[in-house]
Design a protein around this motif. Structure first.
Motif, short mmCIF file in Angstrom:
data_model
loop_
_atom_site.label_atom_id
_atom_site.label_comp_id
_atom_site.label_asym_id
_atom_site.label_seq_id
_atom_site.Cartn_x
_atom_site.Cartn_y
_atom_site.Cartn_z
N VAL A 178 0.95 -1.26 0.13
CA VAL A 178 0.13 -0.10 0.06
C VAL A 178 0.88 1.26 0.05
CG1 VAL A 178 -1.75 1.26 1.33
CG2 VAL A 178 -1.99 -1.26 1.07
N ASP A 179 2.11 1.28 0.76
CA ASP A 179 2.84 2.46 0.80
C ASP A 179 3.42 2.59 -0.52
OD1 ASP A 179 2.23 2.80 3.21
OD2 ASP A 179 4.18 1.91 4.13
N ALA A 180 3.81 1.50 -1.23
CA ALA A 180 4.30 1.45 -2.75
C ALA A 180 3.33 2.24 -3.53
CB ALA A 180 4.73 0.07 -3.13
N PHE A 181 2.10 1.89 -3.43
CA PHE A 181 1.06 2.35 -4.17
C PHE A 181 0.94 3.96 -4.04
CE2 PHE A 181 -3.17 3.89 -4.44
CZ PHE A 181 -3.62 3.44 -5.62
N PHE A 182 1.14 4.38 -2.84
CA PHE A 182 0.80 5.87 -2.55
C PHE A 182 2.25 6.54 -3.12
CE2 PHE A 182 -2.90 4.79 -0.24
CZ PHE A 182 -3.62 5.60 -0.61
N ALA A 183 3.26 5.89 -2.96
CA ALA A 183 4.38 6.73 -3.46
C ALA A 183 4.43 6.74 -4.97
CB ALA A 183 5.59 5.75 -2.74
N HIS A 206 4.02 10.47 -7.03
CA HIS A 206 5.13 10.84 -8.08
C HIS A 206 4.56 10.77 -9.28
CE1 HIS A 206 7.63 10.17 -4.53
NE2 HIS A 206 8.10 11.30 -4.98
N GLY A 207 3.30 10.33 -9.60
CA GLY A 207 2.64 10.20 -10.86
C GLY A 207 3.55 9.25 -11.55
N ASP A 208 4.00 8.17 -11.09
CA ASP A 208 4.81 7.17 -11.81
C ASP A 208 3.83 6.03 -12.30
OD1 ASP A 208 6.61 5.10 -12.50
OD2 ASP A 208 7.92 5.57 -10.80
N PHE A 209 3.54 5.93 -13.25
CA PHE A 209 2.53 5.04 -13.98
C PHE A 209 2.87 3.71 -14.08
CE2 PHE A 209 0.34 2.85 -17.56
CZ PHE A 209 -1.12 2.69 -17.22
N ASP A 210 4.10 3.39 -14.36
CA ASP A 210 4.87 2.22 -14.44
C ASP A 210 4.96 1.24 -13.10
OD1 ASP A 210 4.84 2.08 -16.97
OD2 ASP A 210 6.95 2.97 -17.07
N ALA A 211 5.22 2.17 -12.08
CA ALA A 211 5.37 1.77 -10.60
C ALA A 211 4.02 1.22 -9.98
CB ALA A 211 6.15 2.53 -9.75
N LEU A 212 3.01 2.25 -10.41
CA LEU A 212 1.57 1.97 -10.12
C LEU A 212 1.08 0.37 -10.62
CD1 LEU A 212 -0.26 5.35 -10.14
CD2 LEU A 212 -0.12 3.92 -8.19
N ALA A 259 -11.98 -1.49 -13.66
CA ALA A 259 -11.15 -2.60 -13.45
C ALA A 259 -10.08 -2.51 -14.57
CB ALA A 259 -12.08 -3.87 -13.76
N GLY A 260 -8.84 -3.49 -14.07
CA GLY A 260 -7.81 -3.40 -14.93
C GLY A 260 -6.55 -2.44 -14.57
N ALA A 261 -5.52 -3.04 -14.26
CA ALA A 261 -4.39 -2.27 -14.00
C ALA A 261 -4.09 -0.84 -14.48
CB ALA A 261 -3.07 -2.84 -13.80
N PRO A 262 -4.05 -0.86 -15.65
CA PRO A 262 -3.80 0.39 -16.56
C PRO A 262 -4.95 1.37 -16.06
CG PRO A 262 -3.60 -1.40 -18.15
CD PRO A 262 -4.21 -2.14 -16.92
N THR A 263 -6.05 1.03 -16.05
CA THR A 263 -7.34 2.04 -15.79
C THR A 263 -7.19 2.48 -14.33
OG1 THR A 263 -8.61 0.70 -17.45
CG2 THR A 263 -9.67 2.36 -15.72
N VAL A 264 -6.98 1.52 -13.28
CA VAL A 264 -6.86 2.06 -12.18
C VAL A 264 -5.58 2.84 -11.65
CG1 VAL A 264 -6.71 1.00 -9.73
CG2 VAL A 264 -8.24 -0.25 -11.29
N GLY A 295 -4.18 5.01 -13.66
CA GLY A 295 -4.55 6.18 -14.17
C GLY A 295 -5.37 6.99 -13.25
N GLN A 296 -6.15 6.23 -12.63
CA GLN A 296 -7.17 6.92 -11.80
C GLN A 296 -6.14 7.39 -10.66
OE1 GLN A 296 -10.41 7.87 -12.43
NE2 GLN A 296 -10.60 8.64 -10.34
N ALA A 297 -5.59 6.64 -10.26
CA ALA A 297 -4.76 6.70 -8.89
C ALA A 297 -3.83 8.08 -9.07
CB ALA A 297 -3.63 5.46 -8.57
N ILE A 298 -3.29 8.17 -10.35
CA ILE A 298 -2.31 9.41 -10.57
C ILE A 298 -3.31 10.56 -10.23
CG2 ILE A 298 -1.20 10.75 -12.08
CD1 ILE A 298 -0.30 7.85 -13.34
N LEU A 299 -4.49 10.62 -10.77
CA LEU A 299 -5.40 11.67 -10.33
C LEU A 299 -5.97 12.14 -9.11
CD1 LEU A 299 -7.98 11.06 -13.42
CD2 LEU A 299 -6.35 12.57 -13.44
N PHE A 300 -5.67 10.92 -8.28
CA PHE A 300 -5.90 11.31 -6.89
C PHE A 300 -4.83 11.38 -6.06
CE2 PHE A 300 -6.14 6.95 -5.44
CZ PHE A 300 -6.84 6.28 -6.18
#
Length: 293
Positions: free
Chosen positions: A180-185, A189-195, A220-225, A227-232
């Motif tokens: 979870v910490d890696a997800f928020f980091a 930083h807007g790191d799409f690949d790391a997400l 659903a789906g890693a790329p879509t989620v 992208g949404q994670a970067i927005l928030f």
């Protein structure tokens, strides 16, 4: 010891199990407590000498009360909801409220409760009582006025849905928190690949923003989620670690109040589900005092 004292003692012995049953049935701590209180009032009006198995009798009463509450809840809804997030149980990672821990015994993550919300009242009762509390189908059948065979089918249908949509989380809380910490980091930083790397390819994000908020969203789906994670990702500055129904999660809060509760289901070292409650009305009803203790 007179009869009332004996009944009180018996009830207190079973209270924890009753609250656990009711919470899984209703997805609400306050409603679960109401159902348990109702069972206590009925027990006080009963001749204890006529009840052979107090625990079984109380479980049956609580289950019937919860079933009626679920049916009433459905009837009150003018339109079906796309998504209803259950009431989360929030505690510090260093240790939670003993009463809450009892309710969450045997693990009941928020993702499972979200799926349970999609079941019919009869399906939910059959699954919860049989699969989570080992109540025989013959006893459950009497509650829902079905045959034991039909009750078994209801539980089986519910089980398939739960297993398909609510994977079992990794038992290691430390591992959950690192993911979870890696997800928020990565989001910060807007790191799409790391997400994408910390998300399961079939990850599902479910969000309940309520009628006054953003409504309900399921993606659903890693790329879509990702992208949404970067927005928030901006929310990461307000994130506070917490246990959400016994699993790693966060509370996003500002001095003006809470913004969201996010529960993560981590399986095999990757996030398979993210469940978000951002309904402003419901957030302000949550008891977050435990996080300040």
């Amino acid at each position: 010891m007179d009869e009332q004292e004996w009944l009180t003692e018996q009830f207190e012995e079973h209270r924890g199990r009753l609250r656990a049953v009711a919470y899984r049935m209703l997805g609400s701590v306050s409603e679960a407590d109401d159902a348990v209180q109702d069972a206590w009032l009925r027990l006080r009006r009963t001749d204890g000498g006529t009840v052979e198995n107090i625990g079984g009798w109380l479980t049956t009463v609580v289950a019937r009360v919860c079933l009626n509450m679920l049916r009433s809840r459905e009837q009150r809804r003018e339109e079906p909801l796309d998504l209803r997030m259950p009431e989360p149980i929030i505690s510090q990672e260093s240790g939670g409220d003993p009463e809450h821990e009892a309710v969450l015994a045997n693990s009941v993550g928020l993702a499972i409760l979200v799926v349970l919300e999609t079941l019919t009242p009869a399906e939910r009762l059959a699954f919860v009582l049989h699969d989570m509390f080992a109540v025989p189908f013959e006893e459950i059948a009497d509650l829902i006025e079905r045959s034991p065979a039909a009750t078994r089918q209801l539980a089986s249908r519910a089980r398939r849905r739960v297993q398909g949509q609510a994977p079992v989380p990794d038992p290691d809380l430390g591992r959950q928190r690192r993911v979870v910490d890696a997800f928020f980091a990565a989001a910060r930083h807007g790191d799409f690949d790391a997400l994408v790397a910390v998300l399961d390819p079939d990850v599902v994000l479910r969000a309940d923003g309520g009628a006054r908020g953003s409504g309900s969203v399921v993606i659903a789906g890693a790329p879509t989620v990702a992208g949404q994670a970067i927005l928030f990702g901006r929310l990461s500055q307000f994130a506070r670690p917490a246990l959400i129904n016994g699993a790693a999660g966060i509370i996003a809060t500002t001095p003006r109040g809470p913004l969201s509760v996010m529960a993560f289901t981590v399986t095999g070292g990757r996030i398979v589900a993210i469940d978000v409650l951002s309904d402003p009305d419901r957030l302000h009803q949550l008891d977050l005092d435990a996080l300040d203790a």
